[in-house]
Design a protein around this motif. Structure first.
Motif, PDB file in Angstrom:
ATOM      1  N   GLY A  63       0.771  -1.240   0.000  1.00  0.00           N
ATOM      2  CA  GLY A  63       0.000   0.000   0.000  1.00  0.00           C
ATOM      3  C   GLY A  63       0.800   1.287   0.000  1.00  0.00           C
ATOM      4  N   GLU A  64       2.063   1.231   0.434  1.00  0.00           N
ATOM      5  CA  GLU A  64       2.885   2.438   0.520  1.00  0.00           C
ATOM      6  C   GLU A  64       2.165   3.562   1.262  1.00  0.00           C
ATOM      7  OE1 GLU A  64       4.550   3.515  -3.296  1.00  0.00           O
ATOM      8  OE2 GLU A  64       4.858   1.410  -3.813  1.00  0.00           O
ATOM      9  N   PHE A  79      -3.402   8.555   7.509  1.00  0.00           N
ATOM     10  CA  PHE A  79      -2.549   7.818   6.572  1.00  0.00           C
ATOM     11  C   PHE A  79      -3.451   7.175   5.539  1.00  0.00           C
ATOM     12  CE2 PHE A  79       0.538   8.006   9.962  1.00  0.00           C
ATOM     13  CZ  PHE A  79       1.770   7.927   9.341  1.00  0.00           C
ATOM     14  N   CYS A  80      -2.938   7.066   4.323  1.00  0.00           N
ATOM     15  CA  CYS A  80      -3.689   6.432   3.245  1.00  0.00           C
ATOM     16  C   CYS A  80      -2.718   5.659   2.364  1.00  0.00           C
ATOM     17  CB  CYS A  80      -4.393   7.513   2.432  1.00  0.00           C
ATOM     18  SG  CYS A  80      -5.435   6.862   1.130  1.00  0.00           S
ATOM     19  N   ASP A  81      -3.204   4.598   1.726  1.00  0.00           N
ATOM     20  CA  ASP A  81      -2.390   3.875   0.755  1.00  0.00           C
ATOM     21  C   ASP A  81      -2.121   4.784  -0.429  1.00  0.00           C
ATOM     22  OD1 ASP A  81      -2.168   1.195   1.883  1.00  0.00           O
ATOM     23  OD2 ASP A  81      -4.330   1.049   1.572  1.00  0.00           O
ATOM     24  N   CYS A  82      -0.846   5.018  -0.707  1.00  0.00           N
ATOM     25  CA  CYS A  82      -0.460   5.915  -1.797  1.00  0.00           C
ATOM     26  C   CYS A  82       0.325   5.199  -2.890  1.00  0.00           C
ATOM     27  CB  CYS A  82       0.346   7.085  -1.248  1.00  0.00           C
ATOM     28  SG  CYS A  82      -0.627   8.213  -0.229  1.00  0.00           S
ATOM     29  N   SER A  83       0.218   3.876  -2.976  1.00  0.00           N
ATOM     30  CA  SER A  83       0.865   3.150  -4.069  1.00  0.00           C
ATOM     31  C   SER A  83       0.233   3.598  -5.381  1.00  0.00           C
ATOM     32  CB  SER A  83       0.710   1.639  -3.881  1.00  0.00           C
ATOM     33  OG  SER A  83      -0.657   1.290  -3.740  1.00  0.00           O
ATOM     34  N   ALA A  84       1.024   3.635  -6.435  1.00  0.00           N
ATOM     35  CA  ALA A  84       0.519   4.106  -7.732  1.00  0.00           C
ATOM     36  C   ALA A  84      -0.689   3.296  -8.183  1.00  0.00           C
ATOM     37  CB  ALA A  84       1.623   4.046  -8.786  1.00  0.00           C
ATOM     38  N   GLU A  85      -0.637   1.990  -7.975  1.00  0.00           N
ATOM     39  CA  GLU A  85      -1.746   1.107  -8.344  1.00  0.00           C
ATOM     40  C   GLU A  85      -2.319   0.475  -7.081  1.00  0.00           C
ATOM     41  OE1 GLU A  85      -2.866   1.293 -11.323  1.00  0.00           O
ATOM     42  OE2 GLU A  85      -1.154   2.287 -12.234  1.00  0.00           O
ATOM     43  N   SER A  86      -3.486  -0.123  -7.200  1.00  0.00           N
ATOM     44  CA  SER A  86      -4.125  -0.773  -6.062  1.00  0.00           C
ATOM     45  C   SER A  86      -3.141  -1.769  -5.438  1.00  0.00           C
ATOM     46  CB  SER A  86      -5.389  -1.489  -6.541  1.00  0.00           C
ATOM     47  OG  SER A  86      -6.208  -1.818  -5.458  1.00  0.00           O
ATOM     48  N   PRO A  87      -3.006  -1.791  -4.121  1.00  0.00           N
ATOM     49  CA  PRO A  87      -1.988  -2.632  -3.475  1.00  0.00           C
ATOM     50  C   PRO A  87      -2.009  -4.092  -3.936  1.00  0.00           C
ATOM     51  CG  PRO A  87      -2.960  -1.158  -1.877  1.00  0.00           C
ATOM     52  CD  PRO A  87      -3.760  -1.011  -3.137  1.00  0.00           C
ATOM     53  N   THR A  88      -0.854  -4.577  -4.346  1.00  0.00           N
ATOM     54  CA  THR A  88      -0.761  -5.916  -4.942  1.00  0.00           C
ATOM     55  C   THR A  88      -1.183  -7.031  -3.997  1.00  0.00           C
ATOM     56  OG1 THR A  88       1.574  -6.018  -4.341  1.00  0.00           O
ATOM     57  CG2 THR A  88       1.056  -5.285  -6.574  1.00  0.00           C
ATOM     58  N   GLY A  89      -0.929  -6.887  -2.716  1.00  0.00           N
ATOM     59  CA  GLY A  89      -1.284  -7.929  -1.759  1.00  0.00           C
ATOM     60  C   GLY A  89      -2.735  -7.927  -1.349  1.00  0.00           C
ATOM     61  N   GLN A 133      -6.955  11.423  -5.118  1.00  0.00           N
ATOM     62  CA  GLN A 133      -6.555  11.611  -6.509  1.00  0.00           C
ATOM     63  C   GLN A 133      -5.970  12.997  -6.760  1.00  0.00           C
ATOM     64  OE1 GLN A 133      -6.151   9.431  -8.757  1.00  0.00           O
ATOM     65  NE2 GLN A 133      -7.480   7.714  -8.292  1.00  0.00           N
ATOM     66  N   LYS A 134      -6.186  13.942  -5.857  1.00  0.00           N
ATOM     67  CA  LYS A 134      -5.569  15.259  -5.995  1.00  0.00           C
ATOM     68  C   LYS A 134      -4.055  15.171  -5.842  1.00  0.00           C
ATOM     69  CE  LYS A 134      -9.642  17.762  -4.479  1.00  0.00           C
ATOM     70  NZ  LYS A 134     -10.253  18.580  -3.416  1.00  0.00           N
ATOM     71  N   PHE A 135      -3.562  14.087  -5.215  1.00  0.00           N
ATOM     72  CA  PHE A 135      -2.127  13.859  -5.057  1.00  0.00           C
ATOM     73  C   PHE A 135      -1.619  12.874  -6.097  1.00  0.00           C
ATOM     74  CE2 PHE A 135      -3.741  14.561  -0.673  1.00  0.00           C
ATOM     75  CZ  PHE A 135      -3.143  15.783  -0.449  1.00  0.00           C
ATOM     76  N   GLY A 136      -2.473  12.381  -6.976  1.00  0.00           N
ATOM     77  CA  GLY A 136      -2.215  11.268  -7.889  1.00  0.00           C
ATOM     78  C   GLY A 136      -1.608  11.672  -9.194  1.00  0.00           C
ATOM     79  N   PRO A 137      -1.890  10.919 -10.216  1.00  0.00           N
ATOM     80  CA  PRO A 137      -3.001   9.981 -10.339  1.00  0.00           C
ATOM     81  C   PRO A 137      -2.689   8.601  -9.738  1.00  0.00           C
ATOM     82  CG  PRO A 137      -1.823  10.065 -12.406  1.00  0.00           C
ATOM     83  CD  PRO A 137      -1.147  11.053 -11.479  1.00  0.00           C
ATOM     84  N   ASP A 162     -11.332   4.248 -10.256  1.00  0.00           N
ATOM     85  CA  ASP A 162     -10.043   4.247 -10.940  1.00  0.00           C
ATOM     86  C   ASP A 162      -9.836   5.612 -11.579  1.00  0.00           C
ATOM     87  OD1 ASP A 162     -11.431   4.250 -13.439  1.00  0.00           O
ATOM     88  OD2 ASP A 162     -11.214   2.100 -13.686  1.00  0.00           O
ATOM     89  N   PHE A 163      -8.693   5.779 -12.230  1.00  0.00           N
ATOM     90  CA  PHE A 163      -8.361   7.044 -12.869  1.00  0.00           C
ATOM     91  C   PHE A 163      -8.013   6.766 -14.320  1.00  0.00           C
ATOM     92  CE2 PHE A 163      -5.697  10.629 -14.062  1.00  0.00           C
ATOM     93  CZ  PHE A 163      -6.340  11.702 -13.463  1.00  0.00           C
ATOM     94  N   ARG A 164      -8.827   7.266 -15.243  1.00  0.00           N
ATOM     95  CA  ARG A 164      -8.603   7.071 -16.668  1.00  0.00           C
ATOM     96  C   ARG A 164      -8.902   8.375 -17.405  1.00  0.00           C
ATOM     97  NH1 ARG A 164      -7.740   2.757 -14.265  1.00  0.00           N
ATOM     98  NH2 ARG A 164      -8.022   0.674 -15.078  1.00  0.00           N
ATOM     99  N   TYR A 165      -8.189   8.607 -18.488  1.00  0.00           N
ATOM    100  CA  TYR A 165      -8.455   9.768 -19.352  1.00  0.00           C
ATOM    101  C   TYR A 165      -8.434  11.082 -18.594  1.00  0.00           C
ATOM    102  CZ  TYR A 165     -10.211   5.769 -21.939  1.00  0.00           C
ATOM    103  OH  TYR A 165     -10.345   4.540 -22.523  1.00  0.00           O
ATOM    104  N   GLY A 166      -7.582  11.159 -17.566  1.00  0.00           N
ATOM    105  CA  GLY A 166      -7.478  12.382 -16.792  1.00  0.00           C
ATOM    106  C   GLY A 166      -8.637  12.626 -15.841  1.00  0.00           C
ATOM    107  N   GLN A 167      -9.443  11.603 -15.568  1.00  0.00           N
ATOM    108  CA  GLN A 167     -10.622  11.747 -14.718  1.00  0.00           C
ATOM    109  C   GLN A 167     -10.717  10.609 -13.706  1.00  0.00           C
ATOM    110  OE1 GLN A 167     -13.129  14.253 -15.026  1.00  0.00           O
ATOM    111  NE2 GLN A 167     -11.562  15.154 -16.332  1.00  0.00           N
TER     112      GLN A 167
END
Length: 190
Positions: A63-64, A79-89, A133-137, A162-167
Motif C-alpha cells: 500500500g505504501e 494515513f492512506c495507501d499511496c501506491s501508484a496502483e491498487s496494493p498488490t497484496g 486523486q488530488k495527489f495522484g493519479p 479508478d483514474f482514466r483519461y485524466g478523470q
C-alpha cells in the motif's frame, strides 16, 4: 498477553524499519502533508503500537502508506495507501463476506471489508478516493473497491474507482465479483 495483542505488536527491528520507510516516503512527498512535520508524526506513532502494526500491514501488502492529512479540529493524522496502483497484496478479492459467500464457484481467498478489518484500517469512501486523486493519479491500470453506501449494497452492488483519461471514475459491480487488477485502498487515523 492475549493472542490479538501478540499478533498486533511489532518487534523493535520491524518498528525501526517501518518508521524509516515511512519517514523516507514522508520527506519525498511533502506536497501530501504541508502542515505537519515528521517529528510530530513519529511521536504519535511511537505511542500507538497498534497503529504501527496496521501501517506495517498496509506496507507489507503493497500500500505504501503516507500521511495525506492533518486535521487540527480532530487532532488526527490520516494515513492512506499511496501506491501508484491498487496494493498488490490486496487484489483479487470480492467486496465483502456476503459477496464472497454468494459465489457458487471460484471463490477468492478473501474480501476487502474483512481484510481491512483484520488490518485495523478502513476502506476509502468515494469522497476520500477523489481527495486522494488530488495527489495522484492513482489506479491508472487497476481499480480499488470503495466503501459502498448501504443503499447500493442492499441491492447486491458495490462501488470501485479508478483514474482514466485524466478523470476519476466511480463504477458499480456485483459485490461478488473480483478481478486480478482490483484491490482496495485503506486509511488509518492516528
Amino acid at each position: 498477553m492475549k493472542t490479538q495483542e501478540i499478533k498486533s505488536k511489532l518487534s523493535p527491528e520491524q518498528q525501526s524499519a517501518l518508521l524509516g520507510t515511512l519517514k523516507t516516503r514522508f520527506e519525498k512527498h511533502k506536497n501530501r502533508h504541508k502542515v505537519i512535520d515528521w517529528a510530530s508524526v513519529e511521536s504519535r506513532l511511537q505511542s500507538s503500537p497498534e497503529k504501527l502494526w496496521s501501517l506495517y500491514q498496509m506496507e507489507e501488502t503493497g500500500g505504501e502508506p503516507d500521511v495525506i492529512l492533518f486535521n487540527d479540529s480532530s487532532d488526527e493524522i490520516l494515513f492512506c495507501d499511496c501506491s501508484a496502483e491498487s496494493p498488490t497484496g490486496r487484489r483479487s478479492v470480492c467486496y465483502d463476506r456476503e459477496g464472497q459467500e454468494s459465489r457458487k464457484e471460484h471463490k477468492p481467498a478473501n474480501n476487502a471489508v474483512d481484510m481491512a478489518a483484520e488490518m485495523g484500517i478502513e476502506l476509502l469512501s468515494e469522497q476520500e478516493y477523489r481527495e486522494l486523486q488530488k495527489f495522484g493519479p492513482f489506479d491508472t491500470k487497476t481499480s480499488s473497491w470503495l466503501k459502498t453506501p448501504a443503499e447500493i449494497r442492499k441491492h447486491g452492488g458495490a462501488i470501485f474507482g479508478d483514474f482514466r483519461y485524466g478523470q476519476v471514475f466511480v463504477y458499480h459491480n456485483g459485490a461478488q465479483s473480483y478481478y486480478a487488477a482490483r484491490g482496495f485502498r485503506g486509511k488509518l487515523r492516528v
